[in-house]
Design a protein around this motif. Structure first.
Motif, PDB file in Angstrom:
ATOM      1  N   GLY A  60       9.396  14.414 -27.700  1.00 21.94           N
ATOM      2  CA  GLY A  60      10.799  15.606 -28.748  1.00 21.94           C
ATOM      3  C   GLY A  60      10.164  16.529 -29.511  1.00 21.94           C
ATOM      4  O   GLY A  60      10.138  17.144 -30.209  1.00 21.94           O
ATOM      5  N   LYS A  61       8.835  16.721 -29.197  1.00 24.14           N
ATOM      6  CA  LYS A  61       8.184  17.796 -30.045  1.00 24.14           C
ATOM      7  C   LYS A  61       9.156  18.732 -29.923  1.00 24.14           C
ATOM      8  O   LYS A  61       9.025  19.795 -30.720  1.00 24.14           O
ATOM      9  CB  LYS A  61       6.530  17.946 -29.604  1.00 24.14           C
ATOM     10  CG  LYS A  61       6.203  16.540 -29.710  1.00 24.14           C
ATOM     11  CD  LYS A  61       4.646  17.267 -29.432  1.00 24.14           C
ATOM     12  CE  LYS A  61       4.507  17.137 -27.940  1.00 24.14           C
ATOM     13  NZ  LYS A  61       5.421  15.479 -27.128  1.00 24.14           N
ATOM     14  N   THR A  62       9.006  19.712 -29.091  1.00 20.80           N
ATOM     15  CA  THR A  62       9.674  21.487 -28.245  1.00 20.80           C
ATOM     16  C   THR A  62      10.997  21.132 -29.384  1.00 20.80           C
ATOM     17  O   THR A  62      11.733  21.694 -29.963  1.00 20.80           O
ATOM     18  CB  THR A  62       9.689  21.733 -26.659  1.00 20.80           C
ATOM     19  OG1 THR A  62       8.457  21.121 -26.916  1.00 20.80           O
ATOM     20  CG2 THR A  62      10.099  22.738 -27.243  1.00 20.80           C
ATOM     21  N   THR A  63      11.691  19.854 -29.604  1.00 21.01           N
ATOM     22  CA  THR A  63      13.414  20.104 -29.990  1.00 21.01           C
ATOM     23  C   THR A  63      12.873  19.964 -31.242  1.00 21.01           C
ATOM     24  O   THR A  63      13.952  20.780 -32.247  1.00 21.01           O
ATOM     25  CB  THR A  63      13.811  18.253 -29.163  1.00 21.01           C
ATOM     26  OG1 THR A  63      13.726  18.634 -27.718  1.00 21.01           O
ATOM     27  CG2 THR A  63      15.419  18.329 -29.961  1.00 21.01           C
ATOM     28  N   VAL A  64      11.923  19.286 -31.716  1.00 20.48           N
ATOM     29  CA  VAL A  64      11.881  19.089 -33.160  1.00 20.48           C
ATOM     30  C   VAL A  64      11.486  20.760 -33.916  1.00 20.48           C
ATOM     31  O   VAL A  64      11.711  21.511 -34.669  1.00 20.48           O
ATOM     32  CB  VAL A  64      10.010  18.203 -33.919  1.00 20.48           C
ATOM     33  CG1 VAL A  64      10.263  18.407 -34.904  1.00 20.48           C
ATOM     34  CG2 VAL A  64      11.561  16.793 -33.419  1.00 20.48           C
ATOM     35  N   VAL A  79      13.538  22.924 -23.868  1.00 17.20           N
ATOM     36  CA  VAL A  79      12.627  21.638 -23.743  1.00 17.20           C
ATOM     37  C   VAL A  79      12.611  21.001 -22.039  1.00 17.20           C
ATOM     38  O   VAL A  79      13.018  21.298 -21.320  1.00 17.20           O
ATOM     39  CB  VAL A  79      14.226  20.917 -24.631  1.00 17.20           C
ATOM     40  CG1 VAL A  79      14.087  21.354 -25.777  1.00 17.20           C
ATOM     41  CG2 VAL A  79      14.595  20.591 -23.759  1.00 17.20           C
ATOM     42  N   GLY A  80      12.270  19.314 -22.587  1.00 12.45           N
ATOM     43  CA  GLY A  80      11.409  18.899 -20.984  1.00 12.45           C
ATOM     44  C   GLY A  80       9.923  19.529 -20.256  1.00 12.45           C
ATOM     45  O   GLY A  80       9.381  20.119 -21.225  1.00 12.45           O
ATOM     46  N   TYR A  81      10.037  18.518 -19.507  1.00 14.70           N
ATOM     47  CA  TYR A  81       9.016  19.111 -19.037  1.00 14.70           C
ATOM     48  C   TYR A  81       7.593  19.651 -19.535  1.00 14.70           C
ATOM     49  O   TYR A  81       8.203  21.640 -18.836  1.00 14.70           O
ATOM     50  CB  TYR A  81       9.119  18.458 -17.783  1.00 14.70           C
ATOM     51  CG  TYR A  81       7.496  17.866 -16.760  1.00 14.70           C
ATOM     52  CD1 TYR A  81       7.364  16.768 -16.617  1.00 14.70           C
ATOM     53  CD2 TYR A  81       6.433  19.530 -16.286  1.00 14.70           C
ATOM     54  CE1 TYR A  81       5.903  15.910 -16.074  1.00 14.70           C
ATOM     55  CE2 TYR A  81       5.877  18.843 -15.508  1.00 14.70           C
ATOM     56  CZ  TYR A  81       5.531  17.246 -15.457  1.00 14.70           C
ATOM     57  OH  TYR A  81       4.662  16.369 -14.892  1.00 14.70           O
ATOM     58  N   GLU A 118       0.065  14.975 -22.479  1.00 16.07           N
ATOM     59  CA  GLU A 118      -0.302  14.951 -21.268  1.00 16.07           C
ATOM     60  C   GLU A 118       0.755  14.352 -20.736  1.00 16.07           C
ATOM     61  O   GLU A 118       1.510  13.105 -20.478  1.00 16.07           O
ATOM     62  CB  GLU A 118      -1.180  14.316 -21.533  1.00 16.07           C
ATOM     63  CG  GLU A 118      -1.833  13.495 -20.473  1.00 16.07           C
ATOM     64  CD  GLU A 118      -2.633  14.834 -19.477  1.00 16.07           C
ATOM     65  OE1 GLU A 118      -2.189  15.496 -18.551  1.00 16.07           O
ATOM     66  OE2 GLU A 118      -3.875  15.797 -19.912  1.00 16.07           O
ATOM     67  N   HIS A 119       0.723  14.720 -19.213  1.00 12.60           N
ATOM     68  CA  HIS A 119       1.987  14.727 -18.454  1.00 12.60           C
ATOM     69  C   HIS A 119       1.668  13.603 -17.398  1.00 12.60           C
ATOM     70  O   HIS A 119       2.408  12.669 -16.530  1.00 12.60           O
ATOM     71  CB  HIS A 119       3.148  15.043 -17.635  1.00 12.60           C
ATOM     72  CG  HIS A 119       4.250  16.110 -18.658  1.00 12.60           C
ATOM     73  ND1 HIS A 119       5.488  15.369 -19.009  1.00 12.60           N
ATOM     74  CD2 HIS A 119       3.943  16.572 -19.660  1.00 12.60           C
ATOM     75  CE1 HIS A 119       5.782  14.964 -20.007  1.00 12.60           C
ATOM     76  NE2 HIS A 119       5.428  16.489 -20.362  1.00 12.60           N
ATOM     77  N   ALA A 120       0.091  13.966 -16.727  1.00 11.12           N
ATOM     78  CA  ALA A 120      -0.638  13.311 -15.705  1.00 11.12           C
ATOM     79  C   ALA A 120      -0.477  11.579 -15.645  1.00 11.12           C
ATOM     80  O   ALA A 120      -0.289  11.009 -17.150  1.00 11.12           O
ATOM     81  CB  ALA A 120      -1.610  13.635 -15.546  1.00 11.12           C
TER      82      ALA A 120
HETATM   83  N1  LIG Z   1      18.834  11.567 -27.405  1.00 14.87           N
HETATM   84  C1  LIG Z   1      17.860  12.150 -28.158  1.00 14.87           C
HETATM   85  N2  LIG Z   1      17.314  13.108 -26.499  1.00 14.87           N
HETATM   86  C2  LIG Z   1      16.264  13.874 -27.679  1.00 14.87           C
HETATM   87  C3  LIG Z   1      15.730  13.769 -29.039  1.00 14.87           C
HETATM   88  N3  LIG Z   1      14.906  14.693 -29.044  1.00 14.87           N
HETATM   89  C4  LIG Z   1      14.563  15.704 -27.843  1.00 14.87           C
HETATM   90  N4  LIG Z   1      15.212  14.910 -26.417  1.00 14.87           N
HETATM   91  C5  LIG Z   1      15.436  14.624 -25.415  1.00 14.87           C
HETATM   92  O1  LIG Z   1      13.958  14.527 -24.599  1.00 14.87           O
HETATM   93  C6  LIG Z   1      13.604  15.294 -24.043  1.00 14.87           C
HETATM   94  C7  LIG Z   1      12.419  15.662 -23.693  1.00 14.87           C
HETATM   95  O2  LIG Z   1      12.494  16.795 -25.579  1.00 14.87           O
HETATM   96  P1  LIG Z   1      11.245  17.539 -25.602  1.00 14.87           P
HETATM   97  O3  LIG Z   1      11.325  18.018 -26.972  1.00 14.87           O
HETATM   98  O4  LIG Z   1      11.014  18.589 -24.493  1.00 14.87           O
HETATM   99  O5  LIG Z   1       9.868  16.713 -25.633  1.00 14.87           O
HETATM  100  P2  LIG Z   1       8.272  17.129 -25.516  1.00 14.87           P
HETATM  101  O6  LIG Z   1       7.628  16.349 -26.611  1.00 14.87           O
HETATM  102  O7  LIG Z   1       8.347  18.401 -25.872  1.00 14.87           O
HETATM  103  O8  LIG Z   1       8.367  17.036 -24.656  1.00 14.87           O
HETATM  104  P3  LIG Z   1       6.495  17.460 -24.035  1.00 14.87           P
HETATM  105  O9  LIG Z   1       6.178  18.785 -23.937  1.00 14.87           O
HETATM  106  O10 LIG Z   1       6.364  17.905 -22.235  1.00 14.87           O
HETATM  107  O11 LIG Z   1       5.054  16.539 -24.603  1.00 14.87           O
HETATM  108  C8  LIG Z   1      14.908  16.280 -23.748  1.00 14.87           C
HETATM  109  O12 LIG Z   1      15.268  16.341 -22.457  1.00 14.87           O
HETATM  110  C9  LIG Z   1      15.386  16.599 -25.141  1.00 14.87           C
HETATM  111  O13 LIG Z   1      16.581  16.545 -25.411  1.00 14.87           O
HETATM  112  C10 LIG Z   1      16.591  13.063 -30.069  1.00 14.87           C
HETATM  113  O14 LIG Z   1      16.195  12.608 -30.592  1.00 14.87           O
HETATM  114  N5  LIG Z   1      17.524  12.467 -29.405  1.00 14.87           N
END
Ligand SMILES: Nc1nc2c(ncn2[C@@H]2O[C@H](COP(=O)(O)OP(=O)(O)OP(=O)(O)O)[C@@H](O)[C@H]2O)c(=O)[nH]1
Ligand SMILES: [Mg+2]
Length: 346
Positions: A12-16, A27-29, A70-72
């Motif tokens: 959830g880094k990009t979401t944060v 967000v996502g992959y 890292e997704h691999a």
């Molecule tokens: N239910 C829920 N889903 C979340 C939360 N945070 C993120 N997600 C979901 O988890 C998925 C991955 O979130 P990202 O923010 O893309 O994760 P990331 O860490 O950036 O992923 P990478 O950059 O690929 O390492 C997305 O579909 C988000 O919508 C949360 O707090 N609750």
């Protein structure tokens, strides 16, 4: 301040990142490394700006760097690229997943992720320490530096982070030019589902966070990211719905400032009113160096008006007449809210 958001894939880094910056990165992959800047709100700067009506008002800034995981499949940990990226950050913010992510097979295990991250950082640091000690066998190094590296090696062998070694024991002057990951201040963000957003940090995680000399924070990034996109007037109501009184960004900034023990001093004038974040305990001369290296090099004295005195008397002049203005030398320890004028000659 530069804060790097790190962690394993899909935590959830990009979401944060979107929550904190109000941006809307996909967000996502995977994805690429992204930067986003936020201002640190400060009512004192607002007030000084109303008085001076400067051409420019500058708040302290935090630059967030979103580093993809890292997704691999064969390499679940942190990529070498991610390790290089985080070495560049002043603060590490580890985002651990505590929500079920349908794109991932594993159930959430935030404590295991925290431990895995710590281990990767330990190993990277240990490798660097051992390289230095190996080289010392060939070229005779400075005895104090060698002792410092031996002590660091023992700390890491003991699985303790370097940040746990106090400044009185480890002189970080020896470490300039090295980037030790476990020496970086660490914030752990436990990213939860919406319905658990207002619950405190679970005990085992709180305990581990304390052992690692880190700071912990809980949030539900996906809902807070939605809130961050709303009109400010609507935000409070949605936060209240979650059982929260403060946005993730305010909690985040408070935690980061506390972790780094940061305070702000101010410079004022018709051109600019500005906040300068420094570590508590910083002396006048290096504080002046934040403004410009010439001010540090040619430092003569600092003229100091505490913010409270300024507001009480209405101007620096009136504060001086009331005896609330100080002329200080290079060893003066700058206090939170000091309004500084640096006299210098180069
Ligand atoms: N239910 C829920 N889903 C979340 C939360 N945070 C993120 N997600 C979901 O988890 C998925 C991955 O979130 P990202 O923010 O893309 O994760 P990331 O860490 O950036 O992923 P990478 O950059 O690929 O390492 C997305 O579909 C988000 O919508 C949360 O707090 N609750
Ligand atoms: Mg991402």
């Amino acid at each position: 301040m530069k804060i790097g958001l790190v962690g394993f894939a899909g935590s959830g880094k990009t979401t944060v990142f979107n929550t904190l910056t109000g941006l809307d990165a996909p967000v996502g992959y995977g994805g690429e490394v992204r930067l986003g800047t936020v201002r640190v709100p400060d009512e004192r700067i607002d007030a000084l700006s109303r008085i001076f009506k400067p051409k420019k008002t500058t708040y302290a800034e935090i630059v967030f760097c979103d580093i993809p995981g890292e997704h691999a499949a064969e390499n679940k940990g942190l990529s070498r690229k991610a390790l290089q990226q985080i070495a560049d950050q002043e603060v590490l913010c580890l985002v651990v997943r505590a929500f079920p992510n349908p794109a991932l097979d594993q159930a959430p295990d935030p404590l295991a992720d925290l431990n895995a991250f710590h281990t990767e950082c330990l190993l990277a640091d240990l490798e660097a320490v051992e390289r230095r000690l190996d080289r010392a066998k060939k070229v005779k190094p400075d005895a104090l530096e060698l002792a410092a590296f031996e002590m660091m090696g023992a700390t890491l062998e003991d699985e303790r982070p370097l940040r746990s070694v106090p400044a009185s024991v480890l002189d970080r002057e020896h470490l300039k030019g090295y980037t030790f990951l476990t020496d970086r201040p660490l914030m752990v963000v436990v990213n939860r589902s919406e319905d658990e957003a207002a619950l405190p940090l679970p005990d085992p995680i709180a305990k581990r966070v304390a052992e690692l000399d880190a700071a912990g924070l809980v949030l539900s990034a996906s809902v807070e990211a939605e809130i961050a996109q709303m009109e400010p007037a609507d935000q409070a109501a949605f936060l209240a719905d979650l059982g929260l009184t403060e946005s993730a960004l305010s909690r985040f900034i408070r935690t980061a400032y506390g972790l780094l023990d940061l305070i702000s001093f101010f410079t004022v004038g018709e051109d600019e009113v500005r906040a300068w974040p420094i570590r508590r305990g910083t002396k006048a001369r290096p504080a002046a160096g934040k403004i410009h290296s010439d001010l540090e090099r040619g430092f003569i004295r600092a003229e100091v008006t505490p913010y409270a005195a300024f507001m009480q008397y209405g101007s620096e002049h009136a504060a001086r007449d009331a005896g609330k203005h100080m002329v200080e030398g290079k060893d003066y320890v700058v206090a939170d809210g000091d309004i500084l004028h640096i006299r210098f000659a180069v």
